[in-house]
Scaffold this active site. Structure first.
Site, PDB file in Angstrom:
ATOM      1  N   LYS A   1     -62.052 -71.170  -2.223  1.00 17.13           N
ATOM      2  CA  LYS A   1     -62.106 -69.749  -2.550  1.00 17.13           C
ATOM      3  C   LYS A   1     -60.703 -69.140  -2.535  1.00 17.13           C
ATOM      4  O   LYS A   1     -59.831 -69.611  -1.817  1.00 17.13           O
ATOM      5  CB  LYS A   1     -63.008 -69.043  -1.537  1.00 17.13           C
TER       6      LYS A   1
ATOM      7  N   GLY B   1     -57.595 -66.953  -1.557  1.00 16.22           N
ATOM      8  CA  GLY B   1     -57.133 -66.333  -0.322  1.00 16.22           C
ATOM      9  C   GLY B   1     -57.358 -67.118   0.952  1.00 16.22           C
ATOM     10  O   GLY B   1     -57.219 -66.579   2.051  1.00 16.22           O
ATOM     11  N   VAL B   2     -57.714 -68.409   0.839  1.00 16.60           N
ATOM     12  CA  VAL B   2     -57.983 -69.198   2.044  1.00 16.60           C
ATOM     13  C   VAL B   2     -56.797 -70.076   2.442  1.00 16.60           C
ATOM     14  O   VAL B   2     -56.882 -70.815   3.429  1.00 16.60           O
ATOM     15  CB  VAL B   2     -59.249 -70.075   1.880  1.00 16.60           C
ATOM     16  N   GLY B   3     -55.713 -70.000   1.691  1.00 12.12           N
ATOM     17  CA  GLY B   3     -54.529 -70.786   2.050  1.00 12.12           C
ATOM     18  C   GLY B   3     -54.435 -72.124   1.345  1.00 12.12           C
ATOM     19  O   GLY B   3     -53.896 -73.085   1.907  1.00 12.12           O
ATOM     20  N   LYS B   4     -54.926 -72.195   0.105  1.00  9.25           N
ATOM     21  CA  LYS B   4     -54.878 -73.462  -0.637  1.00  9.25           C
ATOM     22  C   LYS B   4     -53.443 -73.918  -0.870  1.00  9.25           C
ATOM     23  O   LYS B   4     -53.117 -75.096  -0.705  1.00  9.25           O
ATOM     24  CB  LYS B   4     -55.589 -73.315  -1.987  1.00  9.25           C
ATOM     25  N   THR B   5     -52.580 -72.989  -1.281  1.00  5.35           N
ATOM     26  CA  THR B   5     -51.205 -73.367  -1.601  1.00  5.35           C
ATOM     27  C   THR B   5     -50.458 -73.836  -0.356  1.00  5.35           C
ATOM     28  O   THR B   5     -49.746 -74.845  -0.388  1.00  5.35           O
ATOM     29  CB  THR B   5     -50.457 -72.198  -2.262  1.00  5.35           C
ATOM     30  N   THR B   6     -50.609 -73.122   0.748  1.00  3.31           N
ATOM     31  CA  THR B   6     -49.976 -73.538   2.001  1.00  3.31           C
ATOM     32  C   THR B   6     -50.462 -74.920   2.400  1.00  3.31           C
ATOM     33  O   THR B   6     -49.676 -75.775   2.828  1.00  3.31           O
ATOM     34  CB  THR B   6     -50.285 -72.527   3.120  1.00  3.31           C
TER      35      THR B   6
ATOM     36  N   ASP C   1     -53.056 -73.445 -10.945  1.00  6.48           N
ATOM     37  CA  ASP C   1     -53.558 -72.081 -10.805  1.00  6.48           C
ATOM     38  C   ASP C   1     -52.675 -71.163 -11.653  1.00  6.48           C
ATOM     39  O   ASP C   1     -51.458 -71.134 -11.461  1.00  6.48           O
ATOM     40  CB  ASP C   1     -53.502 -71.661  -9.336  1.00  6.48           C
TER      41      ASP C   1
END
Length: 340
Positions: free
Chosen positions: A41, A43-48, A70
């Site tokens: 989803k 805003g859950v920190g996928k990129t980090t 993305d």
């Protein structure tokens, strides 16, 4: 090694204490992995998570490529370094590269469609195959990535719906082309060719489609091979995120994609005198307990919510260590005060 593809816990039997260890060590140990998708989803920190995973992989692999698919690219912001559609070496690394691409044809990526129009000489035939526009662009991306010969590729994907559509492209196109090629190709090509004045013969066009089908089939086989491909869902301990994670895993199961690991971000470890923190953790604990029941046959790694923003190589490197050494909830994590 676990190669779980469903969130239903295996009935009966004893589970070894390290079989589903709460870390990504299993991914680091699996040298056969070629493709690792990270998604969930917004805003859950996928990129980090993607950046942290890539940093850890760079310690055990000869060459790592981290790709953002993305449209709202964040890799440049995360590392504090500008990336483009061409691989660039991440500052401070000798074997970690990043690139930001758009795998679907739209107004921001016209070069993909230009290539495809040249391929067929007329778009009418191409557009008559369901999903061909996305599939052909996706095929170009996969050809590009495969030609680079990195030992492992990590995809920082878009939010769930877009990612599932992307991953379903090989199967959808395979069916679409098969149905298309079952028809009277000569008649179709001749009719459209007379209208638009194409110079290509039916055999040439059919060879092009057959070549594309072969590429897509190869990608499809690799994506469904748990030794080569895995998907890492990322979530936070809240209702909507947990719901979407479960939906994602079920859809990945239908696509025959391997899922071994789940990353849970933004977990609050409250200080004694922080009432808001304690209340927040109490709410989170309900969903953490549900995850424990749902995903007892997955490697579930719990990552803490930190006081500072995680940006830049130094901060990401510190945070990435928590993927392999689970946080104990007590040790204070200090990030660099400034990342540029």
């Amino acid at each position: 090694m676990s190669t779980s593809t469903t969130s239903t816990a295996a009935p009966g039997g004893d589970i070894g204490i390290d079989e589903y260890a709460p870390s990504i060590q299993n991914l680091l140990d699996q040298q056969s992995l070629k493709w690792i998708f990270v998604g969930g989803k917004g805003g859950v920190g996928k990129t980090t998570t993607s950046c942290s995973l890539a940093i850890q992989l760079a310690k055990v692999r000869d060459s790592v490529l981290l790709i953002s698919t993305d449209p709202a690219h964040n890799l440049s912001d995360a590392f504090g370094q500008k990336f483009t559609k061409h691989p660039s070496l991440v500052n401070g690394f000798k074997n970690l590269h990043c690139m930001e691409i758009d795998p679907t044809p739209d107004q921001d990526a016209p070069e993909f469609m230009d290539k495809q129009k040249d391929m067929f000489n007329f778009s009418e035939i191409a557009m008559s195959i369901p999903g061909i526009d996305e599939a052909m662009s996706f095929s170009e991306v996969m050809k590009l990535v495969q030609s680079m010969e990195f030992s492992v590729i990590v995809f920082d994907t878009a939010p769930t719906g877009h990612t599932l559509r992307l991953l379903s492209i090989p199967s959808l196109l395979d069916k679409g082309i098969a149905k298309f090629m079952d028809g009277n190709l000569s008649g179709i090509f001749s009719t459209i060719g007379n209208v638009v004045g194409t110079t290509q013969t039916p055999d040439q066009i059919q060879n092009r489609i057959t070549s594309l089908k072969k590429t897509i089939e190869e990608v499809n086989v690799q994506f469904k091979n748990p030794d080569m491909t895995t998907f890492v869902p990322v979530c936070i301990p809240e209702f909507l995120s947990l719901y979407e994670t479960e939906r994602l895993i079920q859809q990945l199961t239908k696509l025959d994609m391997d899922v071994q690991n789940i990353i849970v971000n933004q977990i609050v470890y409250p200080e004694i005198d922080c009432g808001l923190c304690l209340a927040r953790r109490k709410m989170q604990q309900k969903y953490l307990d549900q995850m424990a029941d749902l995903y007892m046959d997955f490697h579930v790694t719990k990552m803490p919510l930190l006081k500072a923003e995680i940006r830049g190589v130094p901060s990401l490197s510190i945070f990435s260590e928590l993927l392999v050494k689970p946080y104990d909830g007590k040790t204070q994590i200090v990030l660099p005060s400034q990342d540029h």
